[in-house]
Scaffold this active site. Structure first.
Site, short mmCIF file in Angstrom:
data_model
loop_
_atom_site.label_atom_id
_atom_site.label_comp_id
_atom_site.label_asym_id
_atom_site.label_seq_id
_atom_site.Cartn_x
_atom_site.Cartn_y
_atom_site.Cartn_z
N PRO A 11 1.04 36.53 26.15
CA PRO A 11 2.31 36.35 26.90
C PRO A 11 2.71 36.87 27.96
O PRO A 11 3.79 36.92 28.42
CB PRO A 11 3.20 36.37 25.51
CG PRO A 11 2.49 37.62 24.76
CD PRO A 11 0.90 37.03 24.94
N ASP A 34 -4.26 33.69 36.89
CA ASP A 34 -3.06 33.12 37.01
C ASP A 34 -1.87 33.94 37.57
O ASP A 34 -1.96 35.29 37.37
CB ASP A 34 -2.56 32.29 35.75
CG ASP A 34 -3.18 31.14 35.62
OD1 ASP A 34 -3.76 30.81 36.67
OD2 ASP A 34 -3.23 30.56 34.72
N LYS A 55 -0.31 29.23 39.95
CA LYS A 55 0.49 28.08 40.11
C LYS A 55 2.09 28.39 39.30
O LYS A 55 1.98 28.51 38.55
CB LYS A 55 -0.26 26.89 39.43
CG LYS A 55 -1.47 26.50 39.86
CD LYS A 55 -1.84 25.08 39.44
CE LYS A 55 -2.35 25.52 37.92
NZ LYS A 55 -3.60 26.04 37.70
N GLY A 86 -2.71 32.90 31.47
CA GLY A 86 -1.32 33.26 30.65
C GLY A 86 -1.36 32.73 29.46
O GLY A 86 -1.72 31.28 29.36
N GLY A 87 -0.81 33.35 28.44
CA GLY A 87 -0.77 32.65 27.04
C GLY A 87 -2.26 32.50 26.34
O GLY A 87 -3.10 33.20 26.37
N THR A 116 0.07 32.62 22.63
CA THR A 116 0.82 31.69 23.42
C THR A 116 2.41 32.35 23.28
O THR A 116 2.73 33.07 22.36
CB THR A 116 0.84 30.43 23.04
OG1 THR A 116 1.60 29.60 23.86
CG2 THR A 116 1.54 30.03 21.46
N ALA A 117 3.12 31.96 24.33
CA ALA A 117 4.42 32.79 24.62
C ALA A 117 5.34 32.54 23.45
O ALA A 117 6.14 33.22 23.01
CB ALA A 117 5.11 32.16 25.93
N MET A 168 8.22 25.60 30.00
CA MET A 168 8.39 25.24 31.56
C MET A 168 9.63 24.26 31.58
O MET A 168 9.72 23.47 31.93
CB MET A 168 7.31 24.72 32.00
CG MET A 168 6.00 25.46 32.03
SD MET A 168 4.57 24.62 32.48
CE MET A 168 4.34 23.84 30.99
#
Length: 211
Positions: A11, A34, A55, A86-87, A116-117, A168
């Site tokens: 995360p 990333d 991205k 990430g994550g 994961t976040a 997101m």
């Protein structure tokens, strides 16, 4: 034999990397990373060429097809290739597209899971995503739809779960709240918004769907 590692960077906090992830990064010949990966995590690749392929929504981003081609090309020229995400690579990380490209090219790969976040946010808040007798189901959804993608029925899944994790989604908070209330969620449903989970600059907002 050459191998591409799809590595979950976690995360944010570098010390939340798994041992396997850290080992893969340290042994890498080239790393594609990333935008959300912490600089200290990238710096573990002491002997690697480092390529930024981030991205970010609303910003100039690296096209996924270009990333796929880069991974295939690197897999043909380097022994240890790391794709640092990430994550967790398999949670909204577009890993399947990269896996498919590597498989088609006949290049060996390995996925190294990451935290994961959502799990980091849950841990930071001290609020379990599940709770005996109260929260037996958890949904992980994103309302974000990319160009030329079909509509997603994320709302049905989100409204039906006891606990819902939205990725997101911060830029669409008012629309999401209205949609969930319209789908039957109580306007008093508690909401926690967490930004930069696990990092020193983590921010939290506690509110309700109505708020």
């Amino acid at each position: 034999m050459a191998k591409v590692f799809l590595v979950g960077a976690g995360p944010g906090a570098p010390d939340l990397l798994t041992l396997r992830a850290a080992r893969a990064i340290e042994q890498a010949d080239i790393v594609f990373y990333d935008a959300l990966v912490h600089p200290d995590t990238v710096s573990l690749a002491v002997n690697a060429k480092k390529v930024a392929v981030g991205k970010r929504a609303g910003q100039v981003s690296t096209d996924q097809r270009f990333i796929n081609r880069q991974l295939v090309e690197a897999g043909r020229h380097y022994e240890n290739v790391v794709r640092l995400k990430g994550g967790d690579p398999m949670m909204f990380g577009r890993a399947q597209e990269e896996i498919d490209a590597l498989r088609e090219a006949g290049i060996e790969f390995e996925v190294v899971p990451g935290i994961t976040a959502a799990l980091a946010a849950s841990a930071s808040l001290g609020v379990s995503l599940t709770r005996r007798g109260v929260a037996r189901t958890v949904s992980f959804v994103t309302p974000r739809i990319g160009p030329n993608e079909i509509e997603s029925d994320w709302l049905t899944t989100a409204a039906a779960a006891d606990s819902t994790i939205l990725y997101m989604a911060a830029g669409q908070a008012p629309q999401i709240a209205r949609a969930l209330i319209g789908a039957g969620k109580a306007s008093s449903t508690p909401v926690a918004i967490v930004e930069n989970a696990s990092l020193e600059n983590e921010q939290r907002i506690f509110t309700t769907l109505a708020g």
